[in-house]
Structure formats: C-alpha cells, structure tokens
Design an enzyme around this catalytic site. Structure first.
Site, short mmCIF file in Angstrom:
data_model
loop_
_atom_site.label_atom_id
_atom_site.label_comp_id
_atom_site.label_asym_id
_atom_site.label_seq_id
_atom_site.Cartn_x
_atom_site.Cartn_y
_atom_site.Cartn_z
CG HIS A 75 -1.88 -1.43 1.39
ND1 HIS A 75 -2.83 -0.90 2.05
CD2 HIS A 75 -2.13 -2.16 0.05
CE1 HIS A 75 -4.09 -1.84 1.87
NE2 HIS A 75 -3.03 -2.62 0.90
CD GLU A 103 -1.61 3.94 2.45
OE1 GLU A 103 -1.60 3.39 1.46
OE2 GLU A 103 -3.44 4.38 3.29
CB CYS A 118 -6.90 0.10 5.43
SG CYS A 118 -5.10 -0.95 5.02
CB CYS A 134 -2.39 2.02 6.04
SG CYS A 134 -1.45 0.97 4.62
#
Length: 150
Positions: free
Chosen positions: A53, A55, A83, A86
């Site tokens: 991801h 992040e 999410c 993260c």
C-alpha cells in the site's frame, strides 16, 4: 493553496502514477517539517504483494531516509483514509500527524469504519480528513468505473 493542500497535491500525483500503472490510485507522502522524505503510490499489482500500500511504502522509505523507524514529528499525507494495516503502521511508526483526502466508509480505520486512534498508546497528535476530498474521490471513482467497464 494551503500547506496541507500542497502536500496532498503531491500525493495525488503519486496516485495518478499508480493509476497509470494499473494500480488502485492511492498516493502517499511523508514530510518532516518542509522536507519531503518519501512519496509513493500503490504497488500491490506490480510487486505482487498485498502489503504494498502507498502508506506502508512511504513510511518504510521515510524510515530509511531518517535512519530510524521512529517518525516522530513527521506527517503523512495520503489520498485515501488508511485501512487497518496502514493505520497500524501509522501508530507503530509514531507519526505525529495524518492528513487524508477521501474518507473510506468501508475500510477506513482512522474514524470511518473503525477508529484505531482510540487504542491505548496512540501517539498520533493530529488527524485531518477531507483535504482535497473531491479530487481524491474522483480519481478512485474513475478508476473503478473504468475497471468495471462502466
């Protein structure tokens, strides 16, 4: 344009690059003061890694740039509310501040679907959602509309 909007524009650029590469258009930037430490877009498809991801990648790059896993005093700008995975990385890295664009009522864990900032030990000092929300949401909506053939 505010400081937050300027850094969110950088995150949006990363999201667009990710979208051009066939990724879900999420971009992230980590800043310390006025210094950009890292900028990334999603790379799950490219890297074949579920944890790639934007992040997480930006947090990892920022830690390498500082030579320390503690990102105390740093800020994360991301186009979509993080999410659970993260958000956990945000807490673990001790980021001072998170600014995100689009809210994620299905998976967002900084206030929408859940609020991990309520966990004991959370060191996040400031959270701001909805910065350039319309632009961030439009990127996501256009990507998924195209993907679904609509």
């Amino acid at each position: 344009m505010t400081r937050d909007e300027g850094y969110m524009q950088l995150a949006i650029r990363e999201a667009k690059l990710a979208m051009d590469a066939g990724e879900v258009p999420v971009g992230a930037v980590v800043v310390q003061g006025d210094r950009v430490l890292a900028r990334c877009g999603n790379r799950r498809e490219r890297d074949a890694r579920p944890t790639a991801h934007a992040e997480l990648l930006a947090i990892e790059q920022a830690a390498l740039a500082l030579g320390d896993w503690r990102l105390t005093g740093c800020e994360l700008f991301v186009t979509l509310e993080p999410c659970a995975m993260c958000s956990g990385a945000v807490m673990a890295s001790r980021l001072r501040r998170v600014v995100f664009g689009a809210f994620d009522p299905d998976y967002g864990c900084l206030g929408s679907a859940a609020d991990l900032t309520r966990l004991p030990g959370c060191t996040l000092e400031e959270l701001l959602g909805g910065v350039l929300e319309r632009e961030c949401r439009q990127l996501l909506d256009s990507f998924f509309k195209k993907r679904r053939g609509g």
